[in-house]
Design a protein around this motif. Structure first.
Motif, PDB file in Angstrom:
ATOM      1  N   ALA A 221      -8.761 -14.105 -13.784  1.00  0.00           N
ATOM      2  CA  ALA A 221      -8.845 -15.043 -12.671  1.00  0.00           C
ATOM      3  C   ALA A 221      -7.543 -15.820 -12.591  1.00  0.00           C
ATOM      4  CB  ALA A 221     -10.026 -15.981 -12.859  1.00  0.00           C
ATOM      5  N   ALA A 222      -6.771 -15.600 -11.552  1.00  0.00           N
ATOM      6  CA  ALA A 222      -5.492 -16.275 -11.384  1.00  0.00           C
ATOM      7  C   ALA A 222      -5.468 -17.025 -10.068  1.00  0.00           C
ATOM      8  CB  ALA A 222      -4.345 -15.264 -11.436  1.00  0.00           C
ATOM      9  N   ARG A 223      -4.592 -17.993  -9.998  1.00  0.00           N
ATOM     10  CA  ARG A 223      -4.443 -18.739  -8.755  1.00  0.00           C
ATOM     11  C   ARG A 223      -3.649 -17.944  -7.726  1.00  0.00           C
ATOM     12  NH1 ARG A 223      -2.372 -24.483 -10.839  1.00  0.00           N
ATOM     13  NH2 ARG A 223      -3.006 -25.196  -8.784  1.00  0.00           N
ATOM     14  N   ALA A 224      -2.819 -17.016  -8.227  1.00  0.00           N
ATOM     15  CA  ALA A 224      -2.080 -16.136  -7.328  1.00  0.00           C
ATOM     16  C   ALA A 224      -1.787 -14.832  -8.050  1.00  0.00           C
ATOM     17  CB  ALA A 224      -0.783 -16.803  -6.860  1.00  0.00           C
ATOM     18  N   TYR A 225      -1.553 -13.783  -7.262  1.00  0.00           N
ATOM     19  CA  TYR A 225      -1.296 -12.445  -7.795  1.00  0.00           C
ATOM     20  C   TYR A 225      -0.030 -11.885  -7.153  1.00  0.00           C
ATOM     21  CZ  TYR A 225      -6.194 -12.866  -9.157  1.00  0.00           C
ATOM     22  OH  TYR A 225      -7.361 -13.308  -9.704  1.00  0.00           O
ATOM     23  N   VAL A 226       0.738 -11.161  -7.957  1.00  0.00           N
ATOM     24  CA  VAL A 226       1.890 -10.427  -7.441  1.00  0.00           C
ATOM     25  C   VAL A 226       1.694  -8.958  -7.769  1.00  0.00           C
ATOM     26  CG1 VAL A 226       4.382 -10.092  -7.501  1.00  0.00           C
ATOM     27  CG2 VAL A 226       3.440 -12.395  -7.781  1.00  0.00           C
ATOM     28  N   LEU A 227       1.667  -8.112  -6.749  1.00  0.00           N
ATOM     29  CA  LEU A 227       1.543  -6.672  -6.949  1.00  0.00           C
ATOM     30  C   LEU A 227       2.947  -6.096  -7.054  1.00  0.00           C
ATOM     31  CD1 LEU A 227      -1.276  -5.831  -4.367  1.00  0.00           C
ATOM     32  CD2 LEU A 227      -1.459  -6.740  -6.695  1.00  0.00           C
ATOM     33  N   ALA A 228       3.324  -5.724  -8.274  1.00  0.00           N
ATOM     34  CA  ALA A 228       4.674  -5.217  -8.552  1.00  0.00           C
ATOM     35  C   ALA A 228       4.555  -3.791  -9.084  1.00  0.00           C
ATOM     36  CB  ALA A 228       5.381  -6.122  -9.556  1.00  0.00           C
ATOM     37  N   THR A 229       3.824  -2.960  -8.354  1.00  0.00           N
ATOM     38  CA  THR A 229       3.470  -1.638  -8.852  1.00  0.00           C
ATOM     39  C   THR A 229       4.202  -0.498  -8.158  1.00  0.00           C
ATOM     40  OG1 THR A 229       1.577  -1.655  -7.344  1.00  0.00           O
ATOM     41  CG2 THR A 229       1.171  -2.354  -9.604  1.00  0.00           C
ATOM     42  N   GLY A 230       5.176  -0.789  -7.310  1.00  0.00           N
ATOM     43  CA  GLY A 230       5.936   0.285  -6.674  1.00  0.00           C
ATOM     44  C   GLY A 230       5.410   0.653  -5.304  1.00  0.00           C
ATOM     45  N   GLY A 231       6.249   1.379  -4.546  1.00  0.00           N
ATOM     46  CA  GLY A 231       5.966   1.638  -3.147  1.00  0.00           C
ATOM     47  C   GLY A 231       4.827   2.579  -2.857  1.00  0.00           C
ATOM     48  N   LEU A 232       4.363   3.347  -3.841  1.00  0.00           N
ATOM     49  CA  LEU A 232       3.198   4.206  -3.640  1.00  0.00           C
ATOM     50  C   LEU A 232       1.910   3.559  -4.142  1.00  0.00           C
ATOM     51  CD1 LEU A 232       4.543   7.777  -4.554  1.00  0.00           C
ATOM     52  CD2 LEU A 232       4.533   6.617  -2.340  1.00  0.00           C
ATOM     53  N   GLU A 233       2.017   2.828  -5.235  1.00  0.00           N
ATOM     54  CA  GLU A 233       0.815   2.228  -5.823  1.00  0.00           C
ATOM     55  C   GLU A 233       0.396   0.954  -5.106  1.00  0.00           C
ATOM     56  OE1 GLU A 233      -2.122   3.027  -8.866  1.00  0.00           O
ATOM     57  OE2 GLU A 233      -0.550   4.152  -7.819  1.00  0.00           O
ATOM     58  N   VAL A 234       1.350   0.226  -4.518  1.00  0.00           N
ATOM     59  CA  VAL A 234       1.000  -0.982  -3.769  1.00  0.00           C
ATOM     60  C   VAL A 234       0.014  -0.668  -2.638  1.00  0.00           C
ATOM     61  CG1 VAL A 234       1.916  -2.634  -2.086  1.00  0.00           C
ATOM     62  CG2 VAL A 234       2.945  -2.473  -4.342  1.00  0.00           C
ATOM     63  N   PRO A 235       0.303   0.303  -1.753  1.00  0.00           N
ATOM     64  CA  PRO A 235      -0.697   0.585  -0.714  1.00  0.00           C
ATOM     65  C   PRO A 235      -2.014   1.096  -1.278  1.00  0.00           C
ATOM     66  CG  PRO A 235       1.083   2.221  -0.665  1.00  0.00           C
ATOM     67  CD  PRO A 235       1.529   1.105  -1.553  1.00  0.00           C
ATOM     68  N   ARG A 236      -1.953   1.796  -2.391  1.00  0.00           N
ATOM     69  CA  ARG A 236      -3.200   2.261  -3.007  1.00  0.00           C
ATOM     70  C   ARG A 236      -4.080   1.078  -3.403  1.00  0.00           C
ATOM     71  NH1 ARG A 236      -3.961   5.266  -8.854  1.00  0.00           N
ATOM     72  NH2 ARG A 236      -6.007   6.171  -8.482  1.00  0.00           N
ATOM     73  N   LEU A 237      -3.492   0.072  -4.040  1.00  0.00           N
ATOM     74  CA  LEU A 237      -4.269  -1.095  -4.448  1.00  0.00           C
ATOM     75  C   LEU A 237      -4.783  -1.869  -3.238  1.00  0.00           C
ATOM     76  CD1 LEU A 237      -2.295  -2.530  -7.503  1.00  0.00           C
ATOM     77  CD2 LEU A 237      -4.665  -1.740  -7.488  1.00  0.00           C
ATOM     78  N   LEU A 238      -3.920  -2.047  -2.241  1.00  0.00           N
ATOM     79  CA  LEU A 238      -4.332  -2.815  -1.064  1.00  0.00           C
ATOM     80  C   LEU A 238      -5.439  -2.105  -0.301  1.00  0.00           C
ATOM     81  CD1 LEU A 238      -0.852  -4.040   0.271  1.00  0.00           C
ATOM     82  CD2 LEU A 238      -2.555  -5.368  -0.986  1.00  0.00           C
ATOM     83  N   LEU A 239      -5.303  -0.801  -0.106  1.00  0.00           N
ATOM     84  CA  LEU A 239      -6.298  -0.055   0.661  1.00  0.00           C
ATOM     85  C   LEU A 239      -7.603   0.144  -0.110  1.00  0.00           C
ATOM     86  CD1 LEU A 239      -3.969   2.646   2.263  1.00  0.00           C
ATOM     87  CD2 LEU A 239      -5.016   0.678   3.415  1.00  0.00           C
ATOM     88  N   SER A 240      -7.548   0.054  -1.435  1.00  0.00           N
ATOM     89  CA  SER A 240      -8.749   0.236  -2.259  1.00  0.00           C
ATOM     90  C   SER A 240      -9.652  -0.992  -2.257  1.00  0.00           C
ATOM     91  CB  SER A 240      -8.353   0.574  -3.703  1.00  0.00           C
ATOM     92  OG  SER A 240      -7.708   1.829  -3.768  1.00  0.00           O
ATOM     93  N   ASN A 241      -9.174  -2.083  -1.697  1.00  0.00           N
ATOM     94  CA  ASN A 241      -9.955  -3.313  -1.648  1.00  0.00           C
ATOM     95  C   ASN A 241     -10.139  -3.719  -0.186  1.00  0.00           C
ATOM     96  OD1 ASN A 241     -10.184  -4.449  -4.629  1.00  0.00           O
ATOM     97  ND2 ASN A 241      -8.175  -3.493  -4.409  1.00  0.00           N
ATOM     98  N   PRO A 242     -11.383  -3.930   0.270  1.00  0.00           N
ATOM     99  CA  PRO A 242     -11.636  -4.091   1.700  1.00  0.00           C
ATOM    100  C   PRO A 242     -10.933  -5.262   2.352  1.00  0.00           C
ATOM    101  CG  PRO A 242     -13.689  -4.116   0.429  1.00  0.00           C
ATOM    102  CD  PRO A 242     -12.582  -3.959  -0.545  1.00  0.00           C
ATOM    103  N   GLY A 243     -10.802  -6.407   1.626  1.00  0.00           N
ATOM    104  CA  GLY A 243     -10.199  -7.585   2.233  1.00  0.00           C
ATOM    105  C   GLY A 243     -11.048  -8.141   3.353  1.00  0.00           C
ATOM    106  N   PRO A 244     -10.593  -9.187   4.015  1.00  0.00           N
ATOM    107  CA  PRO A 244     -11.411  -9.829   5.059  1.00  0.00           C
ATOM    108  C   PRO A 244     -11.652  -8.936   6.269  1.00  0.00           C
ATOM    109  CG  PRO A 244      -9.196 -10.786   4.977  1.00  0.00           C
ATOM    110  CD  PRO A 244      -9.334  -9.906   3.769  1.00  0.00           C
ATOM    111  N   SER A 245     -10.757  -7.989   6.537  1.00  0.00           N
ATOM    112  CA  SER A 245     -10.919  -7.125   7.709  1.00  0.00           C
ATOM    113  C   SER A 245     -11.817  -5.936   7.430  1.00  0.00           C
ATOM    114  CB  SER A 245      -9.555  -6.606   8.172  1.00  0.00           C
ATOM    115  OG  SER A 245      -9.030  -5.676   7.238  1.00  0.00           O
ATOM    116  N   GLY A 246     -12.050  -5.633   6.137  1.00  0.00           N
ATOM    117  CA  GLY A 246     -12.803  -4.450   5.770  1.00  0.00           C
ATOM    118  C   GLY A 246     -11.967  -3.183   5.790  1.00  0.00           C
ATOM    119  N   ARG A 247     -10.690  -3.290   6.184  1.00  0.00           N
ATOM    120  CA  ARG A 247      -9.804  -2.120   6.296  1.00  0.00           C
ATOM    121  C   ARG A 247      -8.807  -2.053   5.151  1.00  0.00           C
ATOM    122  NH1 ARG A 247      -7.584  -2.116  12.428  1.00  0.00           N
ATOM    123  NH2 ARG A 247      -7.209   0.081  11.910  1.00  0.00           N
ATOM    124  N   GLY A 248      -8.876  -3.034   4.246  1.00  0.00           N
ATOM    125  CA  GLY A 248      -7.932  -3.111   3.148  1.00  0.00           C
ATOM    126  C   GLY A 248      -7.237  -4.452   3.134  1.00  0.00           C
TER     127      GLY A 248
END
Length: 592
Positions: A221-248
């Motif tokens: 549990a952090a107050r903020a997160y930085v995704l520093a996983t590279g240009g292929l893994e960043v979209p994978r992490l973002l798209l794998s989580n629905p977020g407020p829009s449900g689209r990632g």
């Protein structure tokens, strides 16, 4: 400190001010820069100190066209240090024109300028161990250098800009001891699989779900997160989580994973410089023993005039597969291609190269035997200056006796919405969907290379130093022979002012989420001609300053007490008692 996440009990809840996901160049730079910030920082790294096949397999995925893109698990490494454990060390900053909006490059323009990064480049150079931040021959060397091409003068191409080479520095090996002794907590074998939204908030991510391959799951549990996983893994992490829009996460406008760029690279034609006053295509060594090399660089005003993207070219040895070059060293490299790592062997095969189909193994063997004395000297020098050296000689340099070179080029790729990284149908050992890569290029990309090559041929002839010949009809085939260039994964979470066409703002924070940042070449709106690592490190240093400035850390928090809260002895208590760790306001300023 460095901790193995395999030792953390299942159900543990760790808390921090900042959680950095990934310990490559960007993640380690952030960790070092925030070491004395007063922030409690956790870094989550999927791998350990050494290669682990099971962990590396988490990077596997599928590709739409295998001719145009390598397998997703190549050119990147899932371990401490990330892909700096693999890179060649080439460093250079972006150029001023790269930040401009150009009407002939779709979706070009950054929300920041080169001036915003310039203060951070010298420190980035130091972290990369590339010496002084000096990228012209006049700035880097006290004495004038011998001309690259004697007698060549041009208003279209310049020959004084440099590439500087890191050791190459493995950030994991180089900075591990400092991380181990510091107060930043680095958790190895920790894979972030979930970034759920915080309860009762539409703009905050809550505790991250973290898993160990074949082991336990816990949360951070952090107050903020930085995704520093590279240009292929960043979209994978973002798209794998629905977020407020449900689209990632960050994907309300379907931009995450789109605009995927690399660089346009290839080897083409013959540049005959027998008429030049002199030719020098080798490396120069700076006072701090850094290897530097000059290129033929298309000037900014010429780019505008030609309506071409950024472009550089280097004098290159003859094509390796064609035994007609008669050079034992090159034939030896070709014969050894079976034991050369994939990332480097790809160019040794060069299927379809003119003349290669006529070359036999016997012809290459004959070259090796005939050139045995030169080959022996080369091997000795390579062992001494490359294999056994801490600062390694960057590449194979062969000077043809007839001064007939091939031309190696490296060019900017235009952002293209249809070039993208998506979630595939397959899942990995952690249950996460793997990526599917559909890399594409545009007519503008072909035009950039075609116009730059034509301009170079004209300038070589006009200067009277020689002749550059190539088949214009083969330009597209040559620039796509290797497909997307290596490990340059750019633009999949692009930076911009408009949420409809970008994913993060000028501070690299997701437009739609207040406590998630992205730090990798994923945020580059355009690629320029430069290899991305140096700019990634500079951007990470800039982000570290931003996080320092906007942090809301209570002065009464004593680091030793915070560290004690999260020891394994108190892990089970934390799981029950720290239920509101993620309810703190974000580390950034409130959204306006």
């Amino acid at each position: 400190m460095i901790v193995d996440a395999r030792e953390i009990p299942a159900g543990t809840r760790l808390s921090a001010d900042l959680c950095i996901v990934g310990a490559g160049a960007a993640g380690i730079t952030l960790a070092l820069a925030l070491e004395d910030s007063g922030l409690d920082v956790i870094v989550l790294e999927s791998g350990g100190d050494a290669p682990e096949p099971q962990t590396q397999q988490l990077y596997a995925g599928t590709v739409a066209d295998t001719r145009l893109h390598p397998p997703p698990d190549s050119y990147r490494v899932r371990r401490l240090g990330g892909s700096t454990t693999l890179w060649g060390g080439r460093c250079m900053p972006l150029d001023p024109i790269d930040f401009e909006t150009r009407d002939y490059i779709a979706q070009s323009g950054w929300p920041i300028s080169l001036a915003d990064l310039t203060p951070y480049y010298p420190h980035a150079n130091a972290l990369c161990e590339a010496g002084e931040f000096a990228y012209t021959a006049e700035h880097a060397f006290k004495q004038p250098l011998r001309p690259m091409i004697g007698g060549f003068a041009s208003d279209v191409f310049q020959t004084n800009t440099l590439e500087r080479f890191s050791c190459p520095t493995d950030f994991g090996r180089r900075y591990r001891a400092r991380l181990a002794k510091g107060r930043v907590r680095v958790l190895q074998h920790a894979n972030v699989c979930g970034l759920p939204m915080q309860i009762d908030s539409t703009r905050q991510v809550g505790a991250a779900d973290v898993r160990v391959v074949g082991g336990a799951a816990f949360t951070v549990a952090a107050r903020a997160y930085v995704l520093a996983t590279g240009g292929l893994e960043v979209p994978r992490l973002l798209l794998s989580n629905p977020g407020p829009s449900g689209r990632g996460l960050g994907n309300a406008h379907d931009v995450v994973g789109r605009f995927y760029m690399s660089h346009l690279a290839g080897t083409i034609g013959t540049i005959d410089l027998a008429a030049a006053e002199s030719v020098w295509h080798d490396y120069d060594v700076s006072e701090e023993s850094v290897y530097c090399r000059r290129r033929l660089a298309l000037r900014a005003d010429a780019q505008h005039a030609l309506r071409a993207g950024n472009f550089v070219a280097r004098l290159h040895h003859p094509r390796i597969p064609d035994a007609g070059h008669g050079i034992g060293i090159l034939s030896a490299l070709y014969l050894a291609r079976g034991i050369v790592p994939y990332e480097y062997a790809k160019r040794l095969y060069e299927e379809g190269v003119p003349g290669a189909e006529k070359s036999s193994t016997l012809a290459h063997v004959k070259n090796v035997l005939t050139g045995a004395p030169d080959t022996t000297r080369f091997v000795w020098n390579w062992l001494r200056r490359r294999t056994l050296a801490e600062r390694k000689f960057p590449s194979v340099i062969v000077r043809p006796a007839n001064l007939r070179f091939s031309l190696d080029f490296h060019a900017e790729q235009e952002p293209n919405r249809d070039s993208r990284v998506m979630l595939g149908e397959q899942t990995d050992a952690l249950g996460m969907r793997r990526i599917h890569v559909d890399w594409r290029y545009t007519e503008q990309d072909v035009a950039t290379v075609s116009r730059a090559l034509a301009a170079l041929a004209s300038e070589i002839a006009r200067s009277g130093v020689g002749r550059f010949t190539y088949d214009p009809e083969q330009v597209e085939a040559e620039m796509t022979r290797y497909g997307a260039y290596g490990g340059h994964h750019i633009g999949t979470a692009r930076m911009g002012a408009d949420p409809r066409t970008s994913v993060v703002n000028a501070d690299c924070r997701l437009h739609e989420i207040d406590n998630v940042y992205v730090m990798s070449s994923a945020v580059f709106p355009t690629s320029g001609q430069a290899n991305p690592t140096l700019t990634i490190v500079a951007l990470a240093l800039r982000l570290a300053d931003h996080l320092r400035e906007t942090a809301n850390v209570a002065a009464s928090v004593i680091p030793s007490e915070r560290a004690r809260e999260n020891t394994h002895e108190n892990a089970h208590d934390n799981a029950h008692n720290n239920t509101n760790d993620n309810a703190h306001p974000g580390i950034h300023e409130p959204a306006r």
